[in-house]
Write a protein that holds these residues in place. Structure first.
Motif, short mmCIF file in Angstrom:
data_model
loop_
_atom_site.label_atom_id
_atom_site.label_comp_id
_atom_site.label_asym_id
_atom_site.label_seq_id
_atom_site.Cartn_x
_atom_site.Cartn_y
_atom_site.Cartn_z
N ALA A 51 -9.01 -3.20 -1.16
CA ALA A 51 -7.94 -2.93 -0.25
C ALA A 51 -8.08 -2.62 1.21
O ALA A 51 -7.60 -3.01 2.19
CB ALA A 51 -6.60 -1.95 -0.99
N TRP A 107 -9.97 -5.62 -5.23
CA TRP A 107 -8.49 -6.20 -6.08
C TRP A 107 -8.77 -7.66 -6.23
O TRP A 107 -8.99 -8.59 -4.83
CB TRP A 107 -7.50 -5.94 -5.04
CG TRP A 107 -6.91 -4.60 -4.75
CD1 TRP A 107 -7.55 -3.47 -4.28
CD2 TRP A 107 -5.72 -4.29 -5.46
NE1 TRP A 107 -6.76 -2.19 -4.62
CE2 TRP A 107 -5.66 -2.69 -5.22
CE3 TRP A 107 -4.65 -4.64 -6.25
CZ2 TRP A 107 -4.60 -1.85 -5.91
CZ3 TRP A 107 -3.74 -3.87 -6.64
CH2 TRP A 107 -3.59 -2.63 -6.41
N ASP A 159 -8.46 -3.22 6.77
CA ASP A 159 -7.18 -3.87 5.96
C ASP A 159 -7.73 -5.00 5.46
O ASP A 159 -7.48 -5.87 6.21
CB ASP A 159 -5.80 -3.67 6.65
CG ASP A 159 -5.02 -3.95 5.68
OD1 ASP A 159 -4.96 -4.75 4.65
OD2 ASP A 159 -3.65 -3.72 6.02
N ALA A 178 0.82 -1.07 0.05
CA ALA A 178 0.04 -0.03 -0.12
C ALA A 178 1.01 1.38 -0.09
O ALA A 178 1.03 2.11 1.06
CB ALA A 178 -0.89 0.13 1.15
N ASN A 222 -5.12 7.37 -5.66
CA ASN A 222 -6.22 7.17 -4.72
C ASN A 222 -7.24 7.97 -4.95
O ASN A 222 -7.69 8.21 -3.64
CB ASN A 222 -5.33 7.01 -3.31
CG ASN A 222 -4.75 5.64 -3.32
OD1 ASN A 222 -5.33 4.73 -3.46
ND2 ASN A 222 -3.48 5.61 -2.98
N TYR A 263 -0.52 4.94 0.45
CA TYR A 263 -1.40 4.89 1.24
C TYR A 263 -1.31 5.23 2.59
O TYR A 263 0.00 5.30 3.01
CB TYR A 263 -2.33 3.46 1.35
CG TYR A 263 -3.70 3.57 1.80
CD1 TYR A 263 -4.94 4.20 1.11
CD2 TYR A 263 -4.00 3.27 3.34
CE1 TYR A 263 -6.23 4.33 1.90
CE2 TYR A 263 -5.46 3.16 3.85
CZ TYR A 263 -6.46 3.84 3.13
OH TYR A 263 -7.64 3.92 3.66
N HIS A 322 -5.74 1.92 -3.74
CA HIS A 322 -5.84 1.33 -2.47
C HIS A 322 -6.87 2.05 -1.58
O HIS A 322 -7.44 1.63 -0.81
CB HIS A 322 -4.66 1.56 -1.85
CG HIS A 322 -3.42 0.80 -2.12
ND1 HIS A 322 -2.57 1.25 -2.88
CD2 HIS A 322 -3.19 -0.53 -2.03
CE1 HIS A 322 -1.65 0.40 -3.18
NE2 HIS A 322 -2.14 -0.83 -2.76
N ASN A 323 -7.59 2.92 -2.42
CA ASN A 323 -8.47 4.03 -1.62
C ASN A 323 -9.99 3.27 -2.14
O ASN A 323 -10.66 4.03 -2.49
CB ASN A 323 -8.52 5.40 -1.94
CG ASN A 323 -9.51 6.19 -1.07
OD1 ASN A 323 -9.94 5.90 0.03
ND2 ASN A 323 -9.57 7.41 -1.55
#
Length: 418
Positions: A296, A332, A257, A156, A321, A159, A327-328
């Motif tokens: 994510a 995935w 997470d 990440a 992001n 992030y 990742h936001n």
């Protein structure tokens, strides 16, 4: 449905073959950015899938992946984040190093060795593995069992999480188990100190990343005041529902997470009650029935949120992001593949199949006018493909999930066998 499953698996297998080079697996066949390189993290996850296939050529590529990473190891033991073997350009990370590249490398070497019985490989790679082992110990900083991970220090990499990141600690636990298994094979007996360290780390993870309503902090709490402050802040929204993503001197991170929560179950840090809570949280709060893939992180950071100001400057080249992307809140296939493996291992077959079908559907999305784009991620609201196409670990997700449903384990090494 059967045809889609078979087609999805065969297309994934074909992409793994496309990622084969004389030096190992590249992360993607795309020439965009630095994806057509040998990566520590991506290369290992693709190799884990390759091992499950039983295909001699793919397993041989896994071996070369680890040998290439070892050949370009840094002077202190650093495993490359990625390496271009043609130009000899090596990256150990961006503004900081990538802690998880080193962890995945140890795990991958152990899984390849155990699956093949290739003792000569282990003998050749052991000096590199021992250098990584020493470096990881140094990254504990205070010699108290947990690795300190800087901002941008793992997958990440754009992030907002840092400090004692749960995902990295879980990989550290599996790396310790792998080291113990290797050490026992090389020396003919168990290293009791290493086994103790592994056991202590598991206790630390269970004590510090799951909040419950117990009257007193657990015995292995890392910092009692920090823990109590974190538990008080978490009690209103996430305590008892999922594992905390990280803690640092500044406090705890409370976002879900997904990769860390899945690994906590898959690596037997979670107990059955915690697994049930996590499953319920995923179904009730996280996934969409339209395309059940794991993001994510959850919830999404939006411009109205206080974290947005920090997030929007966290990038190396361009900002990726945006809400529901990358990742936001991006979805995935790779992360979901490990969840399929976890569900299948727990005999939750129908749920596992549901998520595997979603992986196939995501992998089949059209990118640049071509079906089966194997996107890096899928937009969390529009369900459109995003990131780099022909992503090897998106294919790996389909393969890992498929073989998990056939009873194979992505991680063969566990506490029972160390």
């Amino acid at each position: 449905m059967g045809n889609q499953t078979e087609d999805g698996y065969n297309k994934a297998l074909a992409l793994l073959y496309d990622c084969v080079t004389p030096d190992g697996f590249v992360a993607s066949t795309s020439k965009k950015d630095n994806y057509r390189r040998i990566w520590g993290r991506d290369g290992t996850i693709i190799s884990l899938a390759a091992i499950l296939t039983g295909d001699v050529n793919l397993i041989g590529t896994a071996q070369r992946t680890f040998e290439t990473l070892a050949a370009y190891q840094g002077p202190h033991g650093e495993i490359p984040s990625n390496v271009d073997t043609v130009t000899k350009r090596i990256s150990y990370g961006g503004t900081t190093g990538r802690v998880d590249a080193d962890l995945w490398f140890i795990i991958g070497c152990g899984e390849y060795w155990l699956a093949t019985g290739d003792d000569e490989f282990l003998e050749r790679l052991l000096p590199a593995i021992e250098k990584v082992r020493f470096l990881l110990g140094a990254w504990e900083f205070n010699n108290r069992g947990l690795i300190y991970v800087p901002l941008t220090g793992d997958w990440a990499d754009e992030y907002l999480h840092n400090g004692y990141v749960f995902y990295d600690q879980l990989l550290y636990l599996q790396a310790q188990r792998t080291l113990a298994r290797m050490d026992a094979a090389v020396h003919g007996s168990s290293d009791h100190a290493l086994n103790e360290k592994t056991s202590h780390l598991r206790h630390l993870l269970r004590a510090n990343y799951w909040f419950d309503d117990a009257q007193k902090p657990p015995a292995d709490v890392y910092h009692e005041v920090l823990y109590e402050k974190g538990r008080a802040a978490a009690s209103s929204h996430c305590a008892g529902n999922h594992w905390m993503s990280f803690f640092s001197p500044a406090g705890y991170g409370y976002r879900f997470d997904a990769f860390a929560n899945v690994l906590a179950s898959l690596l037997d840090v979670a107990d059955d009650a915690q697994r049930s809570k996590m499953d319920a949280f995923i179904v009730g709060e996280v996934i969409h029935d339209e395309l059940p893939l794991l993001p994510a992180f959850h919830p999404v950071i939006k411009p109205v949120d206080e974290d947005w100001e920090d997030l929007q400057v966290m990038f190396s080249y361009t900002f990726k992001n945006k809400p529901y992307e990358f990742h936001n809140g991006g979805l995935w296939p790779m992360v979901t593949g490990f969840y399929v493996a976890d569900l299948a291992r727990r005999q939750q077959t129908e749920e596992a199949r549901k998520y595997l079908q979603a992986i196939h559907r995501a992998n089949a999305l059209v990118m640049d006018g071509e079906a089966w784009g194997f996107p890096e991620f899928v937009h969390g609201r529009k369900f459109t493909p995003g990131g780099t196409r022909h992503q090897g670990w998106s294919a790996a997700a389909a393969i890992i999930g498929h073989h998990a449903l056939e009873g194979q384990h992505v991680f063969r090494i566990n506490d029972d066998e160390t």
